[in-house]
Design an enzyme around this catalytic site. Structure first.
Site, short mmCIF file in Angstrom:
data_model
loop_
_atom_site.label_atom_id
_atom_site.label_comp_id
_atom_site.label_asym_id
_atom_site.label_seq_id
_atom_site.Cartn_x
_atom_site.Cartn_y
_atom_site.Cartn_z
N GLU A 86 11.86 -1.51 19.13
CA GLU A 86 12.00 -2.10 17.72
C GLU A 86 12.65 -3.49 18.14
O GLU A 86 12.25 -4.11 16.66
CB GLU A 86 13.72 -0.73 17.25
CG GLU A 86 13.16 0.10 16.98
CD GLU A 86 11.57 0.46 16.10
OE1 GLU A 86 11.92 -0.17 15.53
OE2 GLU A 86 11.43 0.97 16.12
N CYS B 88 -1.85 2.83 4.47
CA CYS B 88 -1.46 1.94 3.24
C CYS B 88 -0.93 0.25 4.04
O CYS B 88 0.10 -0.15 3.61
CB CYS B 88 -0.32 2.25 2.83
SG CYS B 88 0.11 1.72 1.13
N CYS C 211 -6.90 4.97 0.14
CA CYS C 211 -6.26 5.38 -0.54
C CYS C 211 -7.11 7.38 -0.21
O CYS C 211 -6.57 8.06 -0.34
CB CYS C 211 -5.67 5.82 -1.51
SG CYS C 211 -5.33 4.24 -1.95
N CYS D 207 -5.54 9.80 2.55
CA CYS D 207 -3.94 9.34 2.47
C CYS D 207 -3.80 10.70 2.42
O CYS D 207 -3.81 11.07 0.96
CB CYS D 207 -3.42 8.26 1.26
SG CYS D 207 -2.00 7.96 1.68
N CYS E 118 1.29 9.40 -4.88
CA CYS E 118 0.83 8.50 -4.97
C CYS E 118 1.21 7.99 -6.81
O CYS E 118 0.26 7.88 -7.33
CB CYS E 118 0.20 7.33 -3.95
SG CYS E 118 0.05 5.94 -4.60
FE1 SF4 Z 1 -0.53 3.70 0.22
FE2 SF4 Z 1 -1.02 5.86 -2.44
FE3 SF4 Z 1 -3.02 4.35 -1.27
FE4 SF4 Z 1 -1.68 6.62 0.33
S1 SF4 Z 1 -2.53 6.96 -1.99
S2 SF4 Z 1 -2.82 4.39 1.29
S3 SF4 Z 1 0.70 5.50 -0.75
S4 SF4 Z 1 -1.56 3.07 -1.87
#
Ligand code: SF4
Length: 414
Positions: A58, A214, A221, A224, A230
């Site tokens: 880290e 993201c 998206c 995702c 979201c």
């Molecule tokens: Fe990011 Fe929302 Fe797109 Fe997922 S859906 S990649 S959380 S902006």
């Protein structure tokens, strides 16, 4: 007076939180990158050893890309596999291994903290985020939360750059993400959503999502795992906030988490409307004249004189070619003179300004300094002695130079 954030920005529905945890962890189990510190944290039975590995990784990952860190991490763990081994190391050894990784005070503080654990805490790591932050120098809120959740299973959230981006998008938070209102809210949110049974994996999953899906400019998206939770994506698809906010609360300038009224939602940006940051301060410019003193070594190969920087301040304890900060506006002729005077004072023998050969300029960007090194060369026939009372010095071959604790900027100079 602080305005409390409207509920539409927060996670308040338990079913939604559950879905977020489930989807994120399932995705992480399938898609996570293989990284050496993750392997160690998953297989090492001793919690303190896990904590040490997470801690080292880290600290190295602060301000540095994963791809760069892997090699440094592996070499570090090979050299100092335990906290006890690190506590025995010298600052010189730490700087040598850290050379090229930047932000050198990180390595120094890590080593100081290891010494403290061994000498003052009987070799036992503090086990909660609160104690880690309180007792270990160089361990801030984020690092403490990472060590406590990943190594000791404490259900505590963490907020780093990746998490800021993901959470701001999940909840349409468009106020300056470095403001205290947003920071406090993000920490509260991270603590509220962290999975109670797998906090370390959940935190790593959130960061991994920010690092691989993201991402800042072109988030994926469609792939995702938390797109259903979201709100930035909903807003992009529907063209309006979801749920539609109470106009008294949100989007009219009073809400501490909405984009400022002067810079409202820009539909061409889509989800990348979030997060938003205040403009960065420009780095200040600095100029340094530096001289590569060169002689023939005993086998005819060139050798270079390097001197050690002071033990505190920028690049503390690192080695460099003899250097002198100079004014931005200084003319070349004058610069040559002051550099010759500087060398003369240290070497105790005359140095002719005309003997200094101007080679060129090297620009290096530190986090807050735009540094220009004006590089001169001075070939020497015989030996010179450097006044070591104030600054240790040594002659090194090119190979020894690269193995020494020298900064990336000095490597560019050579
Ligand atoms: Fe990011 Fe929302 Fe797109 Fe997922 S859906 S990649 S959380 S902006």
């Amino acid at each position: 007076a602080p305005v409390s954030p409207p509920a539409q920005h927060l996670f308040s529905d338990p079913a939604e939180i559950q879905a977020l945890r489930r989807n994120l962890l399932a995705w992480y189990d399938k898609c996570k990158r293989d990284l050496p510190w993750r392997t160690l944290a998953a297989t090492e039975p001793d919690a303190d050893r896990r904590a040490y590995a997470v801690w080292v990784s880290e600290i190295m990952l602060q301000q540095t890309q994963v791809a760069t860190v892997i090699d440094y991490y592996n070499r570090w763990m090979q050299k100092w596999p335990t906290l006890q081994a690190l506590a025995q190391a010298s600052l010189e050894e730490v700087n040598e291994l850290w050379a090229g990784l930047g932000y050198y005070s990180r390595g120094k503080r890590l080593q100081e903290a290891a010494k403290k654990v061994v000498s003052e805490l009987a070799g036992r790591m503090p086990r909660t985020a609160e104690d880690l932050q309180k007792l270990l120098p160089g361990v801030g809120r984020y690092t403490a939360g990472a060590i406590a959740s990943i190594s000791y299973g404490q259900a505590t959230g963490i907020v780093d750059g990746n998490v800021i981006r993901v959470l701001c998008r999940l909840r349409c938070i468009g106020a300056d993400s470095s403001s205290s209102a947003v920071t406090d809210c993000l920490w509260d949110m991270a603590n509220a959503v962290v999975d109670r049974s797998r906090p370390g994996d959940f935190n790593q999953a959130l960061m991994e999502l920010g690092a691989t899906v993201c991402v800042p400019k072109a988030p994926l998206c469609g792939e995702c795992p938390v797109r259903k939770q979201c709100r930035a994506r909903h807003r992009k698809l529907l063209g309006q906030p979801t749920p539609v906010p109470d106009v008294e609360d949100c989007g009219v300038g009073d809400c501490p988490l909405c984009p400022p009224a002067a810079e409202p939602w820009d539909s061409s940006l889509g989800v990348t409307n979030f997060p938003r940051k205040a403009a960065k301060k420009q780095p200040r410019s600095a100029r340094t004249a530096t001289c590569v003193l060169e002689r023939r070594g005993c086998h005819g190969a060139p050798e270079y004189l390097i001197v050690q920087r002071p033990r505190s301040g920028l690049l503390a304890g690192l080695w460099e070619f003899p250097s002198l900060p100079v004014a931005q506006s200084l003319q070349e002729e004058k610069e040559r003179e002051v550099l010759a005077d500087h060398l003369q004072a240290w070497m105790g023998q005359p140095v002719a300004a005309e003997g200094l050969q101007l080679i060129g300029e090297v620009v290096h960007i530190f986090s807050h300094i735009h540094q220009t090194y004006v590089v001169y060369s001075l070939p020497l026939d015989g030996d010179v002695t450097w006044d070591s009372a104030s600054s240790p010095s040594r002659w090194v071959t090119e190979e020894e130079f690269h193995a020494s604790a020298v900064s990336t900027a000095m490597k560019k100079v050579l």
